[in-house]
Design an enzyme around this catalytic site. Sequence first.
Site, PDB file in Angstrom:
ATOM      1  CB  THR A 186       1.899   6.335   7.439  1.00 17.11           C
ATOM      2  OG1 THR A 186       0.606   5.783   7.106  1.00 17.11           O
ATOM      3  CG2 THR A 186       1.762   7.831   7.674  1.00 17.11           C
ATOM      4  CG  PHE A 220      -4.689  -1.636  10.193  1.00 19.22           C
ATOM      5  CD1 PHE A 220      -4.343  -1.927   8.887  1.00 19.22           C
ATOM      6  CD2 PHE A 220      -6.006  -1.800  10.581  1.00 19.22           C
ATOM      7  CE1 PHE A 220      -5.283  -2.384   7.982  1.00 19.22           C
ATOM      8  CE2 PHE A 220      -6.964  -2.256   9.682  1.00 19.22           C
ATOM      9  CZ  PHE A 220      -6.602  -2.552   8.380  1.00 19.22           C
ATOM     10  CE1 TYR A 221      -4.491   0.660   5.149  1.00 15.18           C
ATOM     11  CE2 TYR A 221      -5.078   2.885   4.526  1.00 15.18           C
ATOM     12  CZ  TYR A 221      -5.254   1.533   4.400  1.00 15.18           C
ATOM     13  OH  TYR A 221      -6.199   1.046   3.529  1.00 15.18           O
ATOM     14  CB  ALA A 222       1.840   2.534  10.831  1.00 13.61           C
TER      15      ALA A 222
END
Length: 339
Positions: free
Chosen positions: A28, A63-65
């Site tokens: 992502t 917060f992996y985006a």
Amino acid sequence: MTIKTIKLGGTASDITVGPVAHGLMLMTWTPNPVSDEQAFESIKAGVDALPTGTKAFLNSSEFYAMDFGTANLELLSRFYAKYPDYADKTFLSVKGGVRNGGPDGSMECLRASVDKIQSALGPNKKLDLFEPARIDRKTPLETIMNNLVTLVKEGKFSHIGLSECNANTLRKANEIYPITAAEIEVSPWSYDHNQKAVISTARELNITVVAYSPLGRGYLTGQIKSTSDLPEGDIRSRLTRFKEENFKANWAIVEGLQVIAKKKGVTPAQLSIAWVASLGPHMLPLPGSSKASRTLENLEAGALELTPEESKAIDEVITTNPVFGDRYFGSDEQAHLWG
């Protein structure tokens, strides 16, 4: 393929996981996220390859985006909704505790982070392990740990991990409450006194070292021939080791690993994972994967045994080729490393 297994540390010492963890970040956190179908098959492949009773260790973040949102967790929510029986077959570690661009160990931030993570994950999977993504230097370690222990006792998650901590911090934290995992970067181009100290301390204290970026963010695979091979907007283009002059200067490391890998009949990626795993029985390499075939290739690397000659050859590549560029953007302080 015979899959080896390892026991996790700390309060999770009764849990057995596969020899290689599965990093989900680039499913992502990329300009071109993969489809749910491809992501789900990648996760399932790793789970299905393990012996009965062994969990796949999955690694995600709040917060992996590209917008630092919860897209990675929402992907997992859809996965567990479609495959609810995989909830018990996976051990899920999630990083959080960041506010205003930096780590925040306050109860207010940690509680909000954990609640946000669980909300995004949905009802089918409970958070197994939570770790502050970085150590907050402005808050006393005792306060941070007591906050985390309070959240464990409230049933928010089951196990505590630390990320980017130094060996002294790990020891002090473990005196307050047993730490299950320390997530640090370890690879043939990220192996200095800090890594060695954390690895040694963790082994002494029965803590798992979750070794992220064992492939040097893809560089050590040899697949990325130049900086122009990185997609536009790729976060690696901001890292100093991927600047053109450093990229070229570090290529000797890749060439050295390629020679050893070719002799062994494995890929340089598999050799790097096997080398990280060889650093101790408590080592859990954490490469990322968005394809089922890559997930299985990574798992196979966890079953490889290095001969003393192969280990010595890899050590020689590391010691004779100093790395150009640091691990992130220019300073450890700026990236909140080794807190």
